[in-house]
Design a protein around this motif. Sequence first.
Motif, mmCIF file in Angstrom:
data_model
loop_
_atom_site.group_PDB
_atom_site.id
_atom_site.type_symbol
_atom_site.label_atom_id
_atom_site.label_comp_id
_atom_site.label_asym_id
_atom_site.label_seq_id
_atom_site.Cartn_x
_atom_site.Cartn_y
_atom_site.Cartn_z
ATOM 1 N N GLN A 4 13.684 32.370 35.496
ATOM 2 C CA GLN A 4 12.822 32.035 34.384
ATOM 3 C C GLN A 4 13.602 32.173 33.102
ATOM 4 N N THR A 5 12.968 31.827 32.007
ATOM 5 C CA THR A 5 13.622 31.976 30.711
ATOM 6 C C THR A 5 13.955 33.424 30.448
ATOM 7 N N PRO A 6 15.124 33.687 29.875
ATOM 8 C CA PRO A 6 15.515 35.067 29.677
ATOM 9 C C PRO A 6 14.948 35.716 28.443
ATOM 10 N N SER A 7 14.007 35.105 27.791
ATOM 11 C CA SER A 7 13.523 35.656 26.531
ATOM 12 C C SER A 7 12.581 36.824 26.720
ATOM 13 N N LYS A 8 12.006 36.975 27.924
ATOM 14 C CA LYS A 8 11.073 38.065 28.176
ATOM 15 C C LYS A 8 11.412 38.687 29.523
ATOM 16 N N THR A 9 11.075 39.951 29.683
ATOM 17 C CA THR A 9 11.217 40.593 30.970
ATOM 18 C C THR A 9 9.882 40.634 31.662
ATOM 19 N N ASN A 128 13.039 23.664 38.452
ATOM 20 C CA ASN A 128 12.828 25.064 38.131
ATOM 21 C C ASN A 128 13.602 25.464 36.876
ATOM 22 N N GLY A 129 14.825 24.922 36.731
ATOM 23 C CA GLY A 129 15.649 25.252 35.584
ATOM 24 C C GLY A 129 15.114 24.730 34.269
ATOM 25 N N SER A 130 14.101 23.876 34.335
ATOM 26 C CA SER A 130 13.504 23.351 33.103
ATOM 27 C C SER A 130 12.518 24.325 32.471
ATOM 28 N N SER A 131 12.225 25.451 33.122
ATOM 29 C CA SER A 131 11.186 26.348 32.604
ATOM 30 C C SER A 131 11.458 26.855 31.186
ATOM 31 N N PRO A 132 12.734 27.109 30.771
ATOM 32 C CA PRO A 132 12.936 27.505 29.372
ATOM 33 C C PRO A 132 12.514 26.435 28.372
ATOM 34 N N LEU A 133 12.633 25.153 28.768
ATOM 35 C CA LEU A 133 12.202 24.072 27.881
ATOM 36 C C LEU A 133 10.688 24.108 27.702
ATOM 37 N N PHE A 134 9.968 24.293 28.811
ATOM 38 C CA PHE A 134 8.514 24.392 28.727
ATOM 39 C C PHE A 134 8.110 25.636 27.938
ATOM 40 N N LEU A 158 16.352 16.925 24.472
ATOM 41 C CA LEU A 158 17.445 16.569 25.369
ATOM 42 C C LEU A 158 17.123 16.970 26.801
ATOM 43 N N GLY A 159 16.542 18.151 26.976
ATOM 44 C CA GLY A 159 16.179 18.591 28.314
ATOM 45 C C GLY A 159 15.140 17.692 28.959
ATOM 46 N N PHE A 160 14.164 17.261 28.185
ATOM 47 C CA PHE A 160 13.147 16.387 28.758
ATOM 48 C C PHE A 160 13.693 14.991 29.048
ATOM 49 N N VAL A 161 14.696 14.547 28.283
ATOM 50 C CA VAL A 161 15.386 13.307 28.657
ATOM 51 C C VAL A 161 16.011 13.475 30.038
ATOM 52 N N GLY A 162 16.621 14.650 30.283
ATOM 53 C CA GLY A 162 17.183 14.926 31.595
ATOM 54 C C GLY A 162 16.134 14.881 32.699
ATOM 55 N N LEU A 163 14.955 15.438 32.427
ATOM 56 C CA LEU A 163 13.894 15.383 33.431
ATOM 57 C C LEU A 163 13.441 13.952 33.692
ATOM 58 N N VAL A 164 13.398 13.142 32.647
ATOM 59 C CA VAL A 164 13.037 11.724 32.837
ATOM 60 C C VAL A 164 14.084 11.030 33.701
ATOM 61 N N VAL A 165 15.372 11.307 33.441
ATOM 62 C CA VAL A 165 16.445 10.725 34.255
ATOM 63 C C VAL A 165 16.301 11.151 35.712
ATOM 64 N N LEU A 166 15.902 12.408 35.932
ATOM 65 C CA LEU A 166 15.738 12.916 37.288
ATOM 66 C C LEU A 166 14.499 12.358 37.975
ATOM 67 N N LEU A 190 6.301 24.625 34.676
ATOM 68 C CA LEU A 190 5.361 24.840 33.577
ATOM 69 C C LEU A 190 4.628 26.174 33.722
ATOM 70 N N LEU A 191 4.268 26.533 34.954
ATOM 71 C CA LEU A 191 3.590 27.807 35.179
ATOM 72 C C LEU A 191 4.513 28.986 34.885
ATOM 73 N N TYR A 192 5.790 28.859 35.251
ATOM 74 C CA TYR A 192 6.744 29.909 34.876
ATOM 75 C C TYR A 192 6.776 30.078 33.357
ATOM 76 N N ALA A 193 6.734 28.962 32.639
ATOM 77 C CA ALA A 193 6.731 29.039 31.179
ATOM 78 C C ALA A 193 5.476 29.744 30.677
ATOM 79 N N ALA A 194 4.335 29.410 31.256
ATOM 80 C CA ALA A 194 3.090 30.063 30.853
ATOM 81 C C ALA A 194 3.153 31.563 31.131
ATOM 82 N N SER A 195 3.775 31.935 32.255
ATOM 83 C CA SER A 195 3.874 33.360 32.567
ATOM 84 C C SER A 195 4.757 34.090 31.570
ATOM 85 N N ASN A 196 5.759 33.399 31.027
ATOM 86 C CA ASN A 196 6.583 34.031 29.995
ATOM 87 C C ASN A 196 5.784 34.303 28.728
ATOM 88 N N ILE A 197 4.876 33.383 28.393
ATOM 89 C CA ILE A 197 4.001 33.601 27.234
ATOM 90 C C ILE A 197 3.084 34.802 27.486
#
Length: 320
Positions: A4-9, A128-134, A158-166, A190-197
Amino acid sequence: MTAQTPSKTPSGAATAGAGASRSPLDWLVLAALVIAWGSGFAGLKIAVHDIAPAWNTVIRLWVATALLWALCAARGETLPALMSAGTRRPAPVWLWYAALGLVGLSLPFFLFAYSAGGLPSAVNAICNGSSPLFTALLSHLLLPGEKLSLRRAAGVGLGFVGLVVLVGPRMAQGGTVEVLALSAALTGGLLYAASNIITGKAPRVGALAGALMMCLLGAVFATLLALLTTPVPQAVPPLPALVAVVALGVFSTALGSVGYVWLVQRRGPVFMSMSIYLAPLWATGLGVLLLGERPGWTAFAALALVLAGVGLTTWRGVRT
């Protein structure tokens, strides 16, 4: 637990460890996390071949719960009181961690297990690696003090452009199974992102205790979901699937979450963010070498774009 994003534990612990002295142990723990989380996608691919996604999640979370409970007992850590003093209502801390167990563990674990049945492990890892973007986007929308700067907004874009390419070519050319699998993987991110919030607002408890509460409550939710939606397995799964799902519980979920908390507290979120870049690369390599996957140029292009976007979004610079 997947990265998940490293901004929170997971325990809401402070992340003021960036100034700690460098140690080879920090790098060893980081490498262990990259291996545990990156290997988890290959493990999912193996496990879901014989264990339904719902029961895969149940086994994984109960294994993690048992291990974390043993670690807490060995260290003498206790869980907060279940009920508020003088009332018959659950203590608020348990309600917060119930939300984390549902949003941050049981639901995304189920979704990524489901998507593993229809996607290469590398593609699953990139989603899964997109969770910091969300997380950055949700923080901008929901938290007044977390508005996107120009650099971070460019990173999200830029990250969402990558997701569109994928996702774009696969959505256009793939069948129903692949479309549903991609949708599940992106929803998991997206749920991982919500859990970080949610983590940022949750009361702080000890690292082991917080991880145990999340896994315990997540396991309860996962069990209820499995009983309501999926027939109970009538036979013991084949050994490879059983080993894979137990390894997910021990390494990716239990020890991974403890190592994550320890490393963020000691070295800070910037150092920890390297796992976000390296885990999908490790997962892609394992998929190619062990599972015979051939992701294609769009997956590699998407990986580069997503990781570049994550870098712009999460990198805050380091003072030496």
